[in-house]
Design an enzyme around this catalytic site. Structure first.
Site, PDB file in Angstrom:
ATOM      1  N   CYS A 117       0.802  -1.225   0.000  1.00 32.98           N
ATOM      2  CA  CYS A 117       0.000   0.000   0.000  1.00 32.98           C
ATOM      3  C   CYS A 117       0.834   1.273   0.000  1.00 32.98           C
ATOM      4  O   CYS A 117       1.507   1.601   0.979  1.00 32.98           O
ATOM      5  CB  CYS A 117      -0.924   0.000   1.200  1.00 32.98           C
ATOM      6  SG  CYS A 117      -2.022   1.414   1.249  1.00 32.98           S
TER       7      CYS A 117
ATOM      8  N   GLU B  83      -3.726  -0.243  -5.215  1.00 35.50           N
ATOM      9  CA  GLU B  83      -2.641  -1.214  -5.416  1.00 35.50           C
ATOM     10  C   GLU B  83      -2.411  -1.325  -6.914  1.00 35.50           C
ATOM     11  O   GLU B  83      -3.358  -1.246  -7.698  1.00 35.50           O
ATOM     12  CB  GLU B  83      -3.005  -2.596  -4.853  1.00 35.50           C
ATOM     13  CG  GLU B  83      -3.320  -2.634  -3.366  1.00 35.50           C
ATOM     14  CD  GLU B  83      -2.100  -2.578  -2.463  1.00 35.50           C
ATOM     15  OE1 GLU B  83      -0.991  -2.284  -2.964  1.00 35.50           O
ATOM     16  OE2 GLU B  83      -2.262  -2.791  -1.247  1.00 35.50           O
TER      17      GLU B  83
END
Length: 230
Positions: A12, A113
């Site tokens: 992340c 992502e």
DNA sequence: CCAGACGTTGTT
DNA sequence: GTCTGG
DNA sequence: CCAGACGTTGTT
DNA sequence: GTCTGG
């Protein structure tokens, strides 16, 4: 024989917080929020964002993403301290103290992502069903700046991907549900009880391929969520 | 004892 | 701050 | 995370 | 390639 390292991809490194203050107030009723919160669609490392520290004040605060240890000489070290692995956070010198004494929730309503290899790497925006705000587990530090006021910084805890996410990624930020949040923020809680919280999200996640507009950290606005170009 | 280093992520 | 190396 | 830069001299 | 900045 040494354990074979699990497949690894990047973790992340961007998220969104476009929810209105009243939506955050509803999700985190114990905390006070500023009323002039701008919607954010591309929160990147080194930027300020909204954090809920477990310091007993129950006041939402702005902190910089990228943890700078108190002993750091150069705060630029924080640009690479954006994630802390749950598996090792207890031992790492840069994180250990923050993990024991300064835990926080990081407000978000989605995270990004990237999947695949360059040049075809594509961003996905991941949310809870309905896009409701959620809390990511964080740890924070205070760095005594010689010139200015103290610099408050944080890192996100990461863990294995849950089944919904596993198709594109093998790691994810730790997401804490309403029951886990007060435990995480409780300064008296022993490490073992805290580590038990750092697990893949047990609920469903929604994934949506989005435009590469979000790639550029300076880009901001709802265009970041535009559907992926074909 | 003092001096000096001290980090993460990922590497599909 | 806390740990390691000398 | 991705995008973008990436140098030297000398300087109380 | 590697590091910094956002």
């Amino acid at each position: 024989m040494r354990p074979v390292p699990a497949l690894k991809r990047k973790v992340c490194g961007r998220f969104t917080l476009a929810a209105r203050p009243q939506d955050l107030q509803q999700e985190f009723p114990d905390f006070w929020f500023p009323s002039d919160l701008p919607p954010r669609y591309n929160i990147a490392p080194s930027q300020q964002t909204l954090v809920l520290p477990g310091d007993g004040a129950f006041q939402a605060r702005s902190m910089r993403w990228g943890l700078v240890p108190a002993w750091a000489r150069d705060p630029a070290i924080g640009n690479r301290m954006i994630n802390a692995r749950s598996e090792t956070v207890l031992e790492r010198p840069a994180f250990r103290s923050a993990f024991r004494k300064r835990r926080c929730l990081v407000c978000a309503d989605g995270f990004y992502e990237w999947q695949g290899s360059p040049p075809r790497r594509r961003p996905f925006h991941i949310t809870l069903p309905g896009g409701v705000p959620f809390a990511m587990a964080g740890i924070w530090e205070e760095w005594p700046s010689p010139e200015a006021e103290n610099l408050s910084t944080f890192a996100l805890l990461t863990t294995r991907a849950n089944p919904d996410l596993r198709a594109i990624h093998d790691r994810m930020p730790v997401i804490l549900g309403p029951e886990a949040r007060p435990v995480w923020l409780d300064p008296t809680r022993p490490p073992d009880a805290l580590l038990d919280l750092l697990v893949p999200f047990p609920g469903r996640l929604e994934l949506r391929a989005v435009s590469r507009f979000v790639n550029r950290p300076g880009n901001e606005g709802p265009e970041c969520l535009a559907a992926a170009e074909s």
